[in-house]
Design a protein around this motif. Structure first.
Motif, mmCIF file in Angstrom:
data_model
loop_
_atom_site.group_PDB
_atom_site.id
_atom_site.type_symbol
_atom_site.label_atom_id
_atom_site.label_comp_id
_atom_site.label_asym_id
_atom_site.label_seq_id
_atom_site.Cartn_x
_atom_site.Cartn_y
_atom_site.Cartn_z
ATOM 1 N N GLY A 16 0.819 -1.203 0.000
ATOM 2 C CA GLY A 16 0.000 0.000 0.000
ATOM 3 C C GLY A 16 0.854 1.256 0.000
ATOM 4 N N ASP A 17 1.898 1.276 0.805
ATOM 5 C CA ASP A 17 2.779 2.443 0.872
ATOM 6 C C ASP A 17 3.490 2.687 -0.458
ATOM 7 N N ILE A 18 3.931 1.626 -1.112
ATOM 8 C CA ILE A 18 4.630 1.775 -2.388
ATOM 9 C C ILE A 18 3.720 2.404 -3.440
ATOM 10 N N HIS A 19 2.421 2.239 -3.302
ATOM 11 C CA HIS A 19 1.474 2.799 -4.269
ATOM 12 C C HIS A 19 1.084 4.245 -3.956
ATOM 13 N N VAL A 20 1.662 4.816 -2.914
ATOM 14 C CA VAL A 20 1.436 6.223 -2.593
ATOM 15 C C VAL A 20 2.555 7.053 -3.224
ATOM 16 N N PRO A 21 2.252 7.979 -4.127
ATOM 17 C CA PRO A 21 3.305 8.762 -4.790
ATOM 18 C C PRO A 21 4.277 9.420 -3.821
ATOM 19 N N LEU A 22 3.767 9.951 -2.708
ATOM 20 C CA LEU A 22 4.624 10.679 -1.776
ATOM 21 C C LEU A 22 5.542 9.764 -0.970
ATOM 22 N N HIS A 23 5.429 8.438 -1.174
ATOM 23 C CA HIS A 23 6.376 7.505 -0.573
ATOM 24 C C HIS A 23 7.555 7.238 -1.508
ATOM 25 N N THR A 24 7.626 7.992 -2.615
ATOM 26 C CA THR A 24 8.731 7.802 -3.562
ATOM 27 C C THR A 24 9.542 9.077 -3.747
ATOM 28 N N THR A 25 9.372 10.039 -2.848
ATOM 29 C CA THR A 25 10.050 11.317 -3.027
ATOM 30 C C THR A 25 10.641 11.842 -1.732
ATOM 31 N N GLU A 26 11.765 12.534 -1.861
ATOM 32 C CA GLU A 26 12.398 13.173 -0.718
ATOM 33 C C GLU A 26 11.474 14.234 -0.109
ATOM 34 N N ASN A 27 10.626 14.811 -0.945
ATOM 35 C CA ASN A 27 9.664 15.824 -0.497
ATOM 36 C C ASN A 27 8.371 15.147 -0.066
ATOM 37 N N TYR A 28 8.489 14.154 0.813
ATOM 38 C CA TYR A 28 7.404 13.228 1.130
ATOM 39 C C TYR A 28 6.204 13.870 1.793
ATOM 40 N N ASN A 29 6.395 14.993 2.470
ATOM 41 C CA ASN A 29 5.266 15.655 3.125
ATOM 42 C C ASN A 29 5.150 17.108 2.694
ATOM 43 N N GLY A 30 5.728 17.415 1.546
ATOM 44 C CA GLY A 30 5.684 18.786 1.056
ATOM 45 C C GLY A 30 6.557 19.733 1.850
ATOM 46 N N GLN A 31 7.423 19.196 2.716
ATOM 47 C CA GLN A 31 8.221 20.038 3.614
ATOM 48 C C GLN A 31 9.264 20.869 2.870
ATOM 49 N N LEU A 32 9.612 20.456 1.664
ATOM 50 C CA LEU A 32 10.611 21.199 0.889
ATOM 51 C C LEU A 32 9.992 22.300 0.043
ATOM 52 N N THR A 33 8.660 22.288 -0.053
ATOM 53 C CA THR A 33 7.976 23.261 -0.913
ATOM 54 C C THR A 33 6.895 24.028 -0.165
ATOM 55 N N GLY A 34 6.954 24.002 1.172
ATOM 56 C CA GLY A 34 5.967 24.734 1.959
ATOM 57 C C GLY A 34 4.580 24.140 1.904
ATOM 58 N N GLN A 35 4.487 22.814 1.718
ATOM 59 C CA GLN A 35 3.191 22.135 1.617
ATOM 60 C C GLN A 35 3.048 21.075 2.721
ATOM 61 N N ASP A 36 3.544 21.399 3.901
ATOM 62 C CA ASP A 36 3.513 20.450 5.013
ATOM 63 C C ASP A 36 2.098 19.924 5.258
ATOM 64 N N GLY A 37 1.987 18.596 5.325
ATOM 65 C CA GLY A 37 0.687 17.974 5.574
ATOM 66 C C GLY A 37 0.064 17.337 4.357
ATOM 67 N N ILE A 38 0.670 17.538 3.187
ATOM 68 C CA ILE A 38 0.063 17.017 1.957
ATOM 69 C C ILE A 38 0.031 15.490 1.948
ATOM 70 N N HIS A 39 0.953 14.857 2.661
ATOM 71 C CA HIS A 39 0.969 13.389 2.726
ATOM 72 C C HIS A 39 -0.334 12.863 3.316
ATOM 73 N N GLY A 40 -0.755 13.421 4.448
ATOM 74 C CA GLY A 40 -1.998 12.983 5.075
ATOM 75 C C GLY A 40 -3.215 13.330 4.244
ATOM 76 N N LEU A 41 -3.144 14.449 3.535
ATOM 77 C CA LEU A 41 -4.254 14.839 2.658
ATOM 78 C C LEU A 41 -4.475 13.804 1.580
ATOM 79 N N TRP A 42 -3.391 13.360 0.940
ATOM 80 C CA TRP A 42 -3.501 12.394 -0.157
ATOM 81 C C TRP A 42 -3.832 11.001 0.382
ATOM 82 N N GLU A 43 -3.086 10.558 1.372
ATOM 83 C CA GLU A 43 -3.159 9.158 1.798
ATOM 84 C C GLU A 43 -4.321 8.861 2.736
ATOM 85 N N SER A 44 -4.722 9.830 3.551
ATOM 86 C CA SER A 44 -5.742 9.562 4.570
ATOM 87 C C SER A 44 -7.053 10.310 4.345
ATOM 88 N N ARG A 45 -6.957 11.609 4.137
ATOM 89 C CA ARG A 45 -8.168 12.429 4.087
ATOM 90 C C ARG A 45 -9.040 12.090 2.885
#
Length: 417
Positions: free
Chosen positions: A249-278
């Motif tokens: 399941g994790d491998i099929h989440v796009p944000l599990h394949t990037t260094e910017n996994y939670n948008g922390q490098l682009t000021g988008q903190d929290g995007i991981h939970g938005l995509w995967e959970s919300r």
């Protein structure tokens, strides 16, 4: 080809739909775990008849324990890296073919080898100035400098020669804090190259794993599950089935394949939970179609899982760009709302904002969940076939022992803390 429907076939379909409707209910209060539990649960119904009975009997176990790897992340430092691979740290563009598909090869290519000499030198033989050629055939050993003034020198060795040495003396230390080999072994390996020093010890340093090992972990778990089937061990069959489902399941989440996994490098903190959970929480019950067909045998598991990594990685750019664009259109008080979860008030993405994000991504989340479901069922099926298709009706049912139950309670306590 036209599809021909018989009455028995229709009755089977109705039965499966009934089972899904009956068994799919999952407590949404399990904030953050909803998607993993749902995916594992539905995957059971992709299995052939010879496997379905055993897996349905243990449906609740496979559902509840789908999140064990996440809980274990807080109990061991080796767990977190199994959930992702920041492939863009090593390679920016598809098909990511400069990253070795074998973990040993990756550890060597991106790792470091230090040799400590009797003269008091620390020589970097792999890493730094050394080079591993693109085909993993040769290694140019890095500069070797002696305090006695022998100067610099480089040596070209066959990759496979060092690989055998690494596999024999370092690989089994993977979970140790330091990977160390005695000097005599190192000197014996380097003898044909007539080094100008004697070693006291050699140390390999892992610079690769911290960026994630998810596809390699998948292959390891597939072997474990196959062995569990061969041994007809219900405890391990269920444990490895539940846990490999989580990793897939994790491998099929796009944000599990990037260094910017939670948008922390682009000021988008929290995007991981938005995509995967919300988004799954809002839409999975109402609109997602989880009828993905029957599990299929995986001929080449390595190619199969790396393809999943590549597909996930191909979505990263869109995920980040769409959310960034939306965040500029919505004021902050329209992006974040407050809801009560587990008797606590938490800050989360507003439903309207999550809906807009979902619609602009099209069917991305649904399709990745569908692919994950089919991949999990196919992996379970492949392990069973590779084990010789043991009769699962002969395997006894399994329930947690008192000792295991207490261990799980302690794990749950650590996670909550």
């Amino acid at each position: 080809m036209k599809r021909i429907f018989s009455l028995p076939g229709i009755m089977v379909s109705i039965f499966i739909i009934f089972c899904l409707c009956s068994f799919i209910k999952i407590d949404k209060e399990e904030w953050g775990f909803y998607g993993h539990k749902r995916i594992n649960r539905v995957s059971v119904f992709t299995l052939p008849q010879d496997m379905l009975g055993f897996y349905k009997t243990h449906l609740e176990y496979l559902t509840d324990h789908a999140v064990d790897p996440d809980k274990r992340r807080y109990a061991t430092k080796h767990e977190a890296v199994r959930h992702y691979i920041d492939i863009d740290h090593w390679e920016q563009a598809l098909p990511y073919d400069t990253v070795p598909r074998n973990l040993t090869d990756a550890l060597i290519k991106f790792g470091e080898l230090l040799v400590f000499t009797e003269d008091g030198d620390t020589l970097q033989l792999i890493g730094g100035d050394s080079k591993v050629d693109k085909d993993n055939k040769f290694i140019v050993l890095g500069s070797r400098v002696s305090q006695k003034g022998f100067g610099k020198e480089s040596v070209v060795i066959k990759f496979e020669e060092y690989r055998k040495f690494f596999q024999a003396y370092f690989r089994n230390q993977y979970y140790e804090d330091e990977w160390v080999v005695e000097g005599e072994k190192m000197d014996e390996f380097l003898a044909p190259y007539k080094p100008l020093f004697k070693s006291t010890k050699a140390q390999a340093i892992d610079h690769f794993s911290k960026w994630g090992i998810s596809p390699y972990n998948y292959l390891s778990y597939l072997e474990k599950l196959t062995q569990a089937f061969e041994n007809k061990d219900p405890k391990r069959i269920l444990r490895y089935s539940a846990e490999i489902g989580h990793y897939i399941g994790d491998i099929h989440v796009p944000l599990h394949t990037t260094e910017n996994y939670n948008g922390q490098l682009t000021g988008q903190d929290g995007i991981h939970g938005l995509w995967e959970s919300r988004i799954p929480e809002i839409f999975a019950d109402e609109t997602f179609d989880f009828f993905v067909g029957k599990a299929e045998y995986i001929d080449d598991p390595e190619d199969f899982i790396w393809n999943a990594v590549s597909v996930s990685g191909s979505h990263v750019k869109d995920v980040l760009e769409i959310e960034k664009r939306l965040s500029e259109q919505y004021p902050e008080d329209k992006q974040y709302c407050y809801e009560t979860r587990l008797e606590r008030t938490i800050r989360t993405y507003c439903k309207e904002y999550a809906t807009a994000f979902h619609l602009q991504m099209g069917d991305m989340v649904e399709n990745r969940m569908r692919d994950a479901i089919h991949a999990i069922g196919s992996t379970w099926y492949t392990a069973w076939v590779n084990a010789g298709q043991p009769d699962l009706d002969e395997i006894e049912s399994y329930a947690l022992s008192e000792e295991e139950r207490k261990l799980k309670e302690e794990e749950e306590k650590m996670f909550k803390e």
